[in-house]
Design an enzyme around this catalytic site. Structure first.
Site, PDB file in Angstrom:
ATOM      1  N   HIS A 258       0.854  -1.191   0.000  1.00 43.23           N
ATOM      2  CA  HIS A 258       0.000   0.000   0.000  1.00 43.23           C
ATOM      3  C   HIS A 258       0.889   1.240   0.000  1.00 43.23           C
ATOM      4  O   HIS A 258       1.973   1.222   0.565  1.00 43.23           O
ATOM      5  CB  HIS A 258      -0.905   0.013   1.240  1.00 43.23           C
ATOM      6  CG  HIS A 258      -2.058   0.949   1.109  1.00 43.23           C
ATOM      7  ND1 HIS A 258      -1.960   2.288   1.396  1.00 43.23           N
ATOM      8  CD2 HIS A 258      -3.321   0.741   0.675  1.00 43.23           C
ATOM      9  CE1 HIS A 258      -3.129   2.865   1.161  1.00 43.23           C
ATOM     10  NE2 HIS A 258      -3.974   1.954   0.720  1.00 43.23           N
ATOM     11  N   GLU A 311      -7.834  -5.189  -0.442  1.00 41.99           N
ATOM     12  CA  GLU A 311      -8.342  -5.984  -1.554  1.00 41.99           C
ATOM     13  C   GLU A 311      -8.207  -7.480  -1.319  1.00 41.99           C
ATOM     14  O   GLU A 311      -8.918  -8.276  -1.922  1.00 41.99           O
ATOM     15  CB  GLU A 311      -7.636  -5.602  -2.860  1.00 41.99           C
ATOM     16  CG  GLU A 311      -7.622  -4.125  -3.181  1.00 41.99           C
ATOM     17  CD  GLU A 311      -9.007  -3.535  -3.419  1.00 41.99           C
ATOM     18  OE1 GLU A 311     -10.001  -4.224  -3.133  1.00 41.99           O
ATOM     19  OE2 GLU A 311      -9.096  -2.398  -3.866  1.00 41.99           O
TER      20      GLU A 311
HETATM   21  N1  COA Z   1       4.204  -7.290  -4.887  1.00 38.25           N
HETATM   22  C1  COA Z   1       5.534  -7.283  -5.118  1.00 38.25           C
HETATM   23  N2  COA Z   1       6.303  -6.193  -4.976  1.00 38.25           N
HETATM   24  C2  COA Z   1       5.695  -5.065  -4.576  1.00 38.25           C
HETATM   25  C3  COA Z   1       4.331  -5.019  -4.300  1.00 38.25           C
HETATM   26  C4  COA Z   1       3.566  -6.199  -4.476  1.00 38.25           C
HETATM   27  N3  COA Z   1       2.267  -6.212  -4.246  1.00 38.25           N
HETATM   28  N4  COA Z   1       4.007  -3.776  -3.916  1.00 38.25           N
HETATM   29  C5  COA Z   1       5.128  -3.059  -3.947  1.00 38.25           C
HETATM   30  N5  COA Z   1       6.165  -3.854  -4.340  1.00 38.25           N
HETATM   31  C6  COA Z   1       7.558  -3.469  -4.520  1.00 38.25           C
HETATM   32  C7  COA Z   1       7.726  -2.657  -5.788  1.00 38.25           C
HETATM   33  O1  COA Z   1       7.956  -3.462  -6.897  1.00 38.25           O
HETATM   34  C8  COA Z   1       8.872  -1.769  -5.439  1.00 38.25           C
HETATM   35  O2  COA Z   1      10.055  -2.488  -5.653  1.00 38.25           O
HETATM   36  P1  COA Z   1      11.338  -1.774  -6.322  1.00 38.25           P
HETATM   37  O3  COA Z   1      11.718  -0.677  -5.355  1.00 38.25           O
HETATM   38  O4  COA Z   1      12.338  -2.881  -6.405  1.00 38.25           O
HETATM   39  O5  COA Z   1      10.885  -1.236  -7.640  1.00 38.25           O
HETATM   40  C9  COA Z   1       8.721  -1.538  -3.922  1.00 38.25           C
HETATM   41  O6  COA Z   1       7.922  -2.621  -3.451  1.00 38.25           O
HETATM   42  C10 COA Z   1       8.037  -0.244  -3.612  1.00 38.25           C
HETATM   43  O7  COA Z   1       6.882  -0.193  -4.357  1.00 38.25           O
HETATM   44  P2  COA Z   1       6.191   1.138  -4.825  1.00 38.25           P
HETATM   45  O8  COA Z   1       5.808   0.986  -6.252  1.00 38.25           O
HETATM   46  O9  COA Z   1       6.975   2.328  -4.409  1.00 38.25           O
HETATM   47  O10 COA Z   1       4.926   1.119  -3.944  1.00 38.25           O
HETATM   48  P3  COA Z   1       3.699   1.990  -4.213  1.00 38.25           P
HETATM   49  O11 COA Z   1       3.455   2.743  -2.964  1.00 38.25           O
HETATM   50  O12 COA Z   1       3.770   2.773  -5.453  1.00 38.25           O
HETATM   51  O13 COA Z   1       2.619   0.866  -4.462  1.00 38.25           O
HETATM   52  C11 COA Z   1       0.687  -0.332  -4.564  1.00 38.25           C
HETATM   53  C12 COA Z   1       1.465   0.705  -3.773  1.00 38.25           C
HETATM   54  C13 COA Z   1      -0.606  -0.634  -3.821  1.00 38.25           C
HETATM   55  C14 COA Z   1       0.357   0.235  -5.954  1.00 38.25           C
HETATM   56  C15 COA Z   1       1.545  -1.616  -4.706  1.00 38.25           C
HETATM   57  O14 COA Z   1       1.858  -2.120  -3.424  1.00 38.25           O
HETATM   58  C16 COA Z   1       0.881  -2.664  -5.567  1.00 38.25           C
HETATM   59  O15 COA Z   1       1.021  -2.617  -6.787  1.00 38.25           O
HETATM   60  N6  COA Z   1       0.183  -3.643  -4.938  1.00 38.25           N
HETATM   61  C17 COA Z   1      -0.516  -4.662  -5.718  1.00 38.25           C
HETATM   62  C18 COA Z   1      -1.846  -4.120  -6.260  1.00 38.25           C
HETATM   63  C19 COA Z   1      -2.876  -3.954  -5.170  1.00 38.25           C
HETATM   64  O16 COA Z   1      -3.054  -4.815  -4.326  1.00 38.25           O
HETATM   65  N7  COA Z   1      -3.584  -2.834  -5.224  1.00 38.25           N
HETATM   66  C20 COA Z   1      -4.632  -2.506  -4.274  1.00 38.25           C
HETATM   67  C21 COA Z   1      -4.205  -1.379  -3.415  1.00 38.25           C
HETATM   68  S1  COA Z   1      -5.362  -1.042  -2.107  1.00 38.25           S
END
Ligand code: COA
Length: 365
Positions: A258, A311
């Site tokens: 998140h 989710e």
């Molecule tokens: N699975 C694997 N790796 C993940 C991850 C996941 N669900 N969520 C984050 N990471 C990793 C990223 O790949 C990133 O790695 P890197 O630094 O090597 O590139 C690191 O963790 C940081 O991620 P970041 O993109 O900065 O996090 P964010 O704050 O932008 O992402 C979400 C938040 C929710 C978009 C992300 O966690 C995600 O895509 N989750 C899956 C989709 C989901 O469940 N969405 C519903 C949200 S309520």
């Protein structure tokens, strides 16, 4: 030079709000003064709607089960006039197109350029479940079911979808879900709604834009894929190998991580508890997959806590309630449209046009 982040926007305050607050370090979500755990146990969706709208307006707007029932009935009259909106294969596209048919503004020259916000909000909140259920039935080759304004919102939504009354346990679980996800501070879709409202555009334009933002799999589109993941894993013993394969293929684990929470999303626990009375065979598997995913992600990213988000258990709950997985993201919108509406009302009342900046990284002549 490339810019793959958005440092200019990260954590920037774009609004003062009374509607909700997220404490990502402690894992606390407050909705108009109440903790989400308390609200989900004590409030109906109608009561939660009244709460967030009143918070946005800072006065009692007298939203009741009867006013929302009447709004569902009014929306039903529109269904034959929605053109091909409900023929869209994706429920979020159908909802976006159908909501676009709602009357956006008051009479020209009325008091507010964008119309009577509370009345338009109630119309939109009442319309969403009617449109989504009608889309879902059409997709299944079945006729749409008219709303029953005397029922609660959750009970009627389930009835319009299934074509028969849902059990009391299922209605209670769906009601708890709708309350739990009603608002979540400045999420991407809420920000979208507020940006649109900040130009003094109307509430319908704002919620239609927000549906677009919610559609993506990084926001509201995750629970369908979470269920796909549970199906693909099948048994707890196979979780680790499957998850490692996903990560090796460069994919993210849906339902984990998140932007704001650094601990487990408090809504995951609320939904995990709400689904328990339904005895879903998927619950045990979901718990095992969550534990395996948390362990693997902790090993890979010790500095970036990645725990279950809302989710993960949304998927288990909405499946146990009897909704098809294609209807999960639109069901999120059926609830969140109330939060968006509250934010639009608040933005119209207090806000200034939101105009962030971008950093130019292109060529100079
Ligand atoms: N699975 C694997 N790796 C993940 C991850 C996941 N669900 N969520 C984050 N990471 C990793 C990223 O790949 C990133 O790695 P890197 O630094 O090597 O590139 C690191 O963790 C940081 O991620 P970041 O993109 O900065 O996090 P964010 O704050 O932008 O992402 C979400 C938040 C929710 C978009 C992300 O966690 C995600 O895509 N989750 C899956 C989709 C989901 O469940 N969405 C519903 C949200 S309520």
């Amino acid at each position: 030079m490339t810019n793959t982040t958005n440092p200019g926007l990260e954590g920037v305050m774009v609004a003062d709000t009374r509607i909700s607050d997220v404490d990502g370090e402690r894992g606390r979500l407050v909705i108009a003064g109440a903790d989400v755990e308390q609200l989900a146990q004590t409030a109906s969706f109608e009561a939660a709607v009244a709460r967030v709208l009143d918070a946005g307006a800072t006065r009692a707007l007298a939203v009741t089960p009867a006013t929302l029932g009447a709004a569902r009935a009014a929306a039903w009259e529109l269904v034959p006039r929605l053109g091909d909106a409900l023929d869209q294969p994706d429920g979020m596209d159908a909802l976006r197109a159908a909501l676009g048919h709602l009357r956006a503004t008051g009479e020209p020259g009325g008091a507010a350029p964008y119309g009577d916000d509370p009345a338009v909000a109630v119309a939109a909140i009442g319309a969403a479940p009617v449109f989504v259920a009608a889309w879902s039935r059409r997709r299944a080759g079945q006729p749409a079911v008219a709303p029953d304004p005397a029922l609660g919102h959750a009970a009627d939504y389930l009835r319009m979808t299934l074509g028969r009354a849902g059990s009391a346990d299922r209605v209670r679980a769906l009601d708890a879900y709708l309350v739990t996800v009603i608002d979540h501070a400045m999420s991407a879709s809420t920000f979208t709604a507020r940006v649109i409202a900040s130009t003094h555009a109307d509430l319908i334009s704002a919620v239609v834009g927000a549906v677009g933002a919610l559609k993506g799999p990084l926001h509201g589109g995750a629970p369908g894929p979470v269920l796909d993941m549970l199906d693909a894993i099948g048994a707890p013993a196979d979780a680790e190998a499957w998850l490692l394969g996903e990560l090796a293929a460069g994919r993210r684990i849906m339902g984990m991580g998140h932007r704001v929470y650094r601990v487990r999303d408090p809504r995951a626990a609320v939904l995990e508890q709400a689904v328990r009375p339904l005895h879903s065979p998927r619950l045990e598997l979901a718990r095992a997959v969550e534990q395996a995913a948390a362990r693997i992600l902790r090993d890979r990213k010790p500095d970036r806590p990645l725990a279950a988000n809302v989710e993960f258990f949304t998927a288990v709950l909405l499946d146990a309630v009897g909704l098809p997985r294609e209807q999960f993201a639109p069901t999120f919108a059926v609830s969140r449209i109330a939060g968006w509406s509250a934010h639009v009302i608040e933005q119209h009342r207090t806000g200034r046009m939101i105009r962030p900046a971008s950093r130019y990284v292109g060529e100079l002549a």
